[in-house]
Design an enzyme around this catalytic site. Sequence first.
Site, short mmCIF file in Angstrom:
data_model
loop_
_atom_site.label_atom_id
_atom_site.label_comp_id
_atom_site.label_asym_id
_atom_site.label_seq_id
_atom_site.Cartn_x
_atom_site.Cartn_y
_atom_site.Cartn_z
N CYS A 181 -2.45 7.99 4.68
CA CYS A 181 -2.26 7.55 3.37
C CYS A 181 -3.82 7.73 2.61
O CYS A 181 -3.68 8.15 1.42
CB CYS A 181 -1.93 5.76 3.39
SG CYS A 181 -3.18 4.74 4.39
N GLU A 214 0.97 -1.23 -0.03
CA GLU A 214 0.03 -0.07 0.06
C GLU A 214 0.89 1.05 0.00
O GLU A 214 1.58 1.55 1.00
CB GLU A 214 -1.08 0.07 1.16
CG GLU A 214 -1.89 1.07 1.30
CD GLU A 214 -1.87 1.94 2.48
OE1 GLU A 214 -1.38 3.22 2.55
OE2 GLU A 214 -2.54 1.53 3.20
N LEU A 215 0.75 1.68 -1.22
CA LEU A 215 1.82 3.08 -1.33
C LEU A 215 1.17 4.43 -1.27
O LEU A 215 0.04 4.38 -0.41
CB LEU A 215 2.38 2.88 -2.64
CG LEU A 215 3.22 1.66 -2.93
CD1 LEU A 215 3.96 1.28 -4.03
CD2 LEU A 215 4.40 1.31 -1.59
#
Length: 240
Positions: free
Chosen positions: A46, A12-13
Amino acid sequence: QAGAALKKTVLELGGSDPFIVLADADLDEAVKSAVTGRYQNTGQVCMAAKRFIVEASIAAEFEARFSAAVQALTMGDPLDEKNYLGPMARFDLRDELHNQVQQSLREGARLVLGGEKIAGEGNYYAPTILSDVTTEMTAFREELFGPVAAIAIARDADHALAIANDSEFGLSATVWTSDSAAADRLADRIETGAVFINGNGASDPRVTIGGVKKSGYGRELSHFGVHEFCNIQTVWKNRR
């Protein structure tokens, strides 16, 4: 390390999550959601809302309400419950964020609020809103991992969708509209791993988290997340 051992991975970037507000949205609720979605944990989330894509007919009103609500947020020691905003994680991250803001202003963005580092102890950055952001600007193209919101104006729902998808990221998205059918149509066409309709992005063990494009691959949570780290075996027995 995982590759050397031929181990499966989930990544998960980064994300530059769109927050679409259509003309028929409940503005009171959308503004409250926008403040939480962008500034919780000082914007260091994020799946935080980052690009606010607002239909032109309500853009001025949204900006005015949003900026007034953000201006009212208190900043200080995060251990004091009266403060909503705390410091950023590191000085270099604050410097990077400030550089992104300054570059966006040079590119033509309009500063509505903030845009400065807070002097003194701690990595504090003033809650910031940039408006008149266009798709070629730094604030649009890059992830803003801190308390900075970028507002872009869309002609209509289709234009909002095009702006939202014009990104190398695809983690999550938010859509605000009173038209349930329109929300469904948009959700089906938004290029992200998750879409939240008339509410903030959330994490729940029953549903997946994960991105597309440069926001990563694979999924966390739910049974899909469990299966990411399973070795699937097929047993095929022929019967005569």
